[in-house]
Write a protein that holds these residues in place. Sequence first.
Motif, PDB file in Angstrom:
ATOM      1  N   LYS A 193      57.456  32.802   3.882  1.00 27.38           N
ATOM      2  CA  LYS A 193      57.930  32.376   2.569  1.00 27.38           C
ATOM      3  C   LYS A 193      57.033  31.284   1.989  1.00 27.38           C
ATOM      4  CE  LYS A 193      62.374  31.625   1.872  1.00 27.38           C
ATOM      5  NZ  LYS A 193      62.309  31.987   0.508  1.00 27.38           N
ATOM      6  N   THR A 194      56.615  30.361   2.843  1.00 27.71           N
ATOM      7  CA  THR A 194      55.718  29.292   2.382  1.00 27.71           C
ATOM      8  C   THR A 194      54.383  29.864   1.919  1.00 27.71           C
ATOM      9  OG1 THR A 194      56.737  27.707   3.906  1.00 27.71           O
ATOM     10  CG2 THR A 194      54.557  27.154   3.036  1.00 27.71           C
ATOM     11  N   ALA A 197      54.920  31.706  -1.409  1.00 26.70           N
ATOM     12  CA  ALA A 197      55.043  30.763  -2.528  1.00 26.70           C
ATOM     13  C   ALA A 197      53.685  30.193  -2.907  1.00 26.70           C
ATOM     14  CB  ALA A 197      56.010  29.635  -2.154  1.00 26.70           C
ATOM     15  N   SER A 200      51.857  32.673  -4.886  1.00 31.20           N
ATOM     16  CA  SER A 200      52.353  32.728  -6.266  1.00 31.20           C
ATOM     17  C   SER A 200      51.678  31.657  -7.129  1.00 31.20           C
ATOM     18  CB  SER A 200      53.877  32.517  -6.275  1.00 31.20           C
ATOM     19  OG  SER A 200      54.412  32.723  -7.556  1.00 31.20           O
ATOM     20  N   TRP A 256      59.695  31.841  -3.228  1.00 33.92           N
ATOM     21  CA  TRP A 256      60.374  30.688  -3.819  1.00 33.92           C
ATOM     22  C   TRP A 256      61.893  30.776  -3.729  1.00 33.92           C
ATOM     23  CZ3 TRP A 256      57.699  26.529  -4.836  1.00 33.92           C
ATOM     24  CH2 TRP A 256      56.346  26.634  -5.201  1.00 33.92           C
TER      25      TRP A 256
END
Length: 346
Positions: A193-194, A197, A200, A256
């Motif tokens: 997830k980090t 993000a 992104s 995010w």
Amino acid sequence: MVGNSSLTARGETFFLNLRFMLIVTVFAGNAIEPLIRSLSGMHSLYLWIFSFHMPLFVLVTGYFAGKSLTGAAGRKVLLQIGLQYLIFQTLYSALDVSVFHADNIHHSFFAPYLLLWFLASHACWRLLMLGMGRWSTTAQIIFAVSAGVAVGYLQLDGVWFSISRTFVYLPFFVVGYHFSFEAFARIYNKYVKTAAAAASVLLLLLLSTFGSELPLGWLYGSMTYMQLDAPEWYAGVYRLGMYGLQLAASLAFLGWVPYRLSRMTDWGRRTLYVFLLHGFAVRLAAVSGIYAYLGNAAGAALVLLCAVSFTVLLAQPAVKRLLHPLVEPSVDWMISLQRAALRRSL
């Protein structure tokens, strides 16, 4: 069984969080549109938002459609979508003629008014899924992608019946319908997830640097290749490339989205109110002339702050209590009429 129930609840929380975050980007994207020609930063943010927010919104819609696609529940949803479309198409069109005076708008029930394309396409996605019900998931995805590419070759205006966006975004609806939160949660751990993000943010920076070369029309999904000035026989390859960009941007943005329950989760239950009502605020702001005073960094920040604030405001329970008959009109009377007609025919 408890584990599955817990995972289902966690998945619903995740998607409600995502739904609220996406409606924020919808409101923000529409609010900053008048500024994208004068402020390069807003242009980059606009591109970034449009690279993922519609695909992900369609995916979320497909995910929640899994609970009410067939049977009485499915018929009720279709009737309500149809009634919502009639109500808001009438309201927006009437206000456009009398107040908004927006350019290049087709005032016809067969051409959804701006944001209302989503209602028309949602009904079509549900009907298409019912038609593909006996196909394998792989076959459904292959058909959806092929149709999304093929629709661009039609020699017509893609806004009529929302035909272009219906098929362009069909693959995301199919993926959302079959989405496995269990598999997703296994992959998207804290570290993934980090990284997503961060990707992104990197995409936003890349769009800031090279985004001026990306035609906006391809991100809207509402135009055929003819309208996009891409008459080449291989124009479908560009659509496939756009699918790649949207898929990457969507996967990155998911980094995010929190898994935990929060106030945002509750707001995510009422995004329909934000979606159908925010157009009035955006249009009124546009015709008021206020954007003439907002063409700088401070003005852009104020627009974004207002977009977020109004999104939260429209997602409040009080708004639902007040406007429920308008936004979620009852269709029980239509069902009763259908039953009465059926009894008379027997």
